[in-house]
Motif scaffolding. Structure first.
Motif, short mmCIF file in Angstrom:
data_model
loop_
_atom_site.label_atom_id
_atom_site.label_comp_id
_atom_site.label_asym_id
_atom_site.label_seq_id
_atom_site.Cartn_x
_atom_site.Cartn_y
_atom_site.Cartn_z
N VAL A 97 45.05 51.73 40.24
CA VAL A 97 44.67 50.48 40.89
C VAL A 97 45.92 49.64 41.09
O VAL A 97 46.93 49.83 40.43
CB VAL A 97 43.64 49.67 40.05
N SER A 100 45.47 44.71 44.43
CA SER A 100 44.26 44.51 45.23
C SER A 100 43.02 44.41 44.36
O SER A 100 42.02 43.80 44.76
CB SER A 100 44.11 45.65 46.24
N LEU A 101 43.05 44.99 43.14
CA LEU A 101 41.93 44.85 42.22
C LEU A 101 41.71 43.39 41.86
O LEU A 101 40.56 42.92 41.78
CB LEU A 101 42.18 45.67 40.95
N GLY A 105 38.77 41.57 43.55
CA GLY A 105 37.84 41.24 42.47
C GLY A 105 37.28 39.84 42.63
O GLY A 105 36.09 39.59 42.36
N GLN A 136 31.53 46.82 41.49
CA GLN A 136 31.66 47.71 40.33
C GLN A 136 31.24 49.13 40.68
O GLN A 136 31.72 50.09 40.08
CB GLN A 136 30.83 47.15 39.18
N TRP A 139 34.35 50.54 42.61
CA TRP A 139 35.52 50.74 41.76
C TRP A 139 35.16 51.47 40.47
O TRP A 139 35.98 51.58 39.56
CB TRP A 139 36.16 49.40 41.41
N SER A 203 47.22 49.07 49.89
CA SER A 203 47.37 48.18 48.73
C SER A 203 48.41 47.09 48.99
O SER A 203 48.17 45.91 48.70
CB SER A 203 47.79 49.01 47.50
N TYR A 318 36.18 52.47 51.02
CA TYR A 318 36.61 52.71 49.65
C TYR A 318 36.75 54.18 49.33
O TYR A 318 37.73 54.60 48.71
CB TYR A 318 35.64 52.05 48.66
N TRP A 322 40.17 55.80 48.04
CA TRP A 322 40.31 56.58 46.80
C TRP A 322 40.74 58.02 47.11
O TRP A 322 41.51 58.62 46.36
CB TRP A 322 38.99 56.57 46.03
N CYS A 357 38.23 48.45 35.74
CA CYS A 357 37.86 47.89 37.04
C CYS A 357 36.59 47.05 36.94
O CYS A 357 36.50 45.96 37.52
CB CYS A 357 37.65 49.01 38.06
N SER A 360 37.15 43.75 35.34
CA SER A 360 37.84 42.85 36.28
C SER A 360 36.84 42.23 37.24
O SER A 360 36.84 41.01 37.47
CB SER A 360 38.90 43.64 37.06
N TYR A 416 51.24 44.69 38.61
CA TYR A 416 50.15 45.62 38.91
C TYR A 416 50.58 46.61 39.99
O TYR A 416 50.51 47.83 39.84
CB TYR A 416 48.92 44.87 39.41
#
Length: 502
Positions: A97, A100-101, A105, A136, A139, A203, A318, A322, A357, A360, A416
């Motif tokens: 991650v 961007s998390l 978030g 959630q 992520w 990102s 997403y 990923w 995640c 967060s 991060y």
């Protein structure tokens, strides 16, 4: 200098990316139109495929870990793990991650409550409940399960088969045979490079403008210097992660990852304590119930009789993002997992990655939804009319010592993303190196070169379309990696079956 560089992979990928950067620079409008067209094709024609492959990876993990192969050691018999649990968890989480998390978030739940899935009425009580949970899901375990086939394939080839190449193509050897050293193997590795570049560009493209705007706000820098500040932010990132990459895996990336975890969770604890603590916990309990209730519905929500906008803009995006990170995570986490069992690696990265995640989103998303629901700040209106940076600053303005918290947030985001870019540059340098044993590291100049290229591409994408362009990059580069992921699942199965026969 170039003696150990795999030119068949390095030259075509490097030149293609340079050409793409030049096209963005000199033909921004045309490039933007092409990117938008490809985005629509990928999401409308192949969106369902992203959903299917994500479920396949999830099922693959359960089948493998609960089989007799779950106890297979990724290393020599009796070998202890190379890294202790804390460092291993920190590295896998921070590599998977980025900043961007933190940004998404806070802001993603506001997007959801404004335009919820399943034809839910916007800003209704039900919309708020789903808004807190849905990030959630995106992520959580489904996302992290996408990494497992690549991680196990790479670790098995490196530490059991004793291969001397840190490449995804090598992990497909059980399926491709000698062809892995020819054109097919080169194509796989070229797709890997494009996937990683697309993922990290997303990102950087999401994070850099927001961080730059916060810095301008705190230090009262005029608007006309917006692009200069954004470029300065990226250059500082280059120096930060370039230094860590130069120092290597143990001295640089491992230490930066440990610092990252401390800073990030420190920020979350502060926000939880000064925010509506009880309300956030109540939201999370509700979200856990919704997640368990609607897991299969969300996993297969293709919206065939609707406009499909939510699925295209979020779930497909997403899973593409990923997937774009899948090669990097496979090679990086596989490389740091020596001495662990298959079950330990697969469940370890899925549980700890998902937990980090989800916590967060629980805190950041819970706080922003609380502000929206109580009418303290109309974040949805700010997000729609002024953009992400203004919405995030409006959230931070509600905190005590707001300027201090803004600076703290910037530091957290810097570190991060630095750890994520470190990992990506390390992996791409390994992919473009001819021979690399599990104890060697790629050339330093090669690692730093990729880090600089990430930033250059991100600057170009930000200049033509901001968020939409960088989101498209992940979907485009993630699509061909669906085939690679399926190939890796078959390869892992054959490797383990073949080990029984010897």
């Amino acid at each position: 200098m170039f003696k150990n560089i795999e030119k068949k992979i390095f030259i075509p990928t490097f030149l293609t990316l340079i050409i793409f950067i030049l096209l963005i620079r000199f033909f921004p409008k045309e490039t933007k139109n092409i990117i938008s067209y490809l985005f629509n094709v990928c999401t409308e024609k192949f969106g369902w495929l992203y959903l299917v492959v994500c479920l396949l990876a999830f099922v693959f993990m359960f089948c493998l870990t609960f089989s007799k192969y779950g106890n297979v050691k990724l290393g020599d018999p009796g070998e202890v793990p190379r890294y202790n649990n804390m460092s291993w968890i920190a590295m896998l989480f921070t590599s998977g991650v980025g900043s961007s998390l933190v940004i998404l978030g806070f802001l993603e739940p506001i997007y959801y409550v404004s335009s919820p899935p399943f034809q839910i009425e916007p800003f209704s009580q039900k919309a708020f409940e789903y808004a807190h949970m849905y990030g959630q899901f995106h992520w959580g375990p489904s996302a992290w399960a996408l990494y497992n086939p690549a991680i196990i394939a790479i670790a098995y080839m490196l530490f059991v088969k004793k291969e001397n190449k840190l490449r995804l193509s090598t992990a497909c050897k059980c399926v491709l045979g000698k062809r892995v050293d020819g054109l097919i193997g080169n194509i796989i590795d070229i797709l890997v490079v494009f996937g990683v570049v697309g993922g990290i560009s997303t990102s950087l493209g999401i994070s850099a403008p927001v961080i730059a705007d916060i810095i301008r706000h705190v230090f009262k820098i005029p608007n006309q210097y917006e692009l200069i500040v954004q470029i300065t932010v990226l250059l500082i990132w280059v120096v930060l992660f370039g230094s860590a990459v130069y120092l290597g895996l143990d001295k640089g990336i491992q230490k930066l990852s440990n610092i990252n975890v401390i800073l990030a969770f420190g920020f979350m604890v502060i926000l939880l304590l000064v925010g509506p603590t009880v309300d956030i916990f109540k939201m999370e309990v509700s979200s856990i119930g919704l997640y368990l209730q609607d897991f299969w519905k969300m996993s297969t929500y293709a919206d065939p009789f609707g406009d499909g906008i939510f699925t295209k803009n979020w779930t497909v995006f997403y899973w593409g993002w990923w997937l774009a990170f899948m090669p990097m995570m496979g090679m990086f986490v596989g490389n740091i997992s020596r001495g662990r069992t298959i079950r330990n690696v697969m469940w370890g990265q899925l549980i700890w990655g998902s937990l980090g995640c989800c916590v967060s989103f629980m805190i950041f998303g819970g706080y922003s939804l609380y502000l929206q629901y109580t009418g303290t700040v109309d974040l949805a209106f700010i997000l729609e009319t002024q953009g992400q940076s203004a919405a995030l600053m409006a959230i931070l303005e509600t905190l005590p010592l707001k300027n201090v918290m803004m600076v703290y947030l910037c530091i957290v985001c810097f570190v991060y993303l630095a750890t994520t870019v470190d990992s990506c540059a390390y992996v791409l340098a390994g992919t473009t190196t001819k021979n690399l044993s599990c104890t060697d590291e790629p050339a330093r100049w090669n690692r730093i070169l990729w880090a600089i290229l990430f930033c250059t591409l991100s600057i170009g994408l930000m200049m033509i379309d901001g968020l939409e362009a960088v989101k498209t990059m992940s979907i485009l580069t993630g699509l061909p990696l669906i085939g690679v992921l399926i190939l890796l699942m078959v390869s892992v199965r054959r490797m383990l079956i073949n080990s029984d026969n010897h």
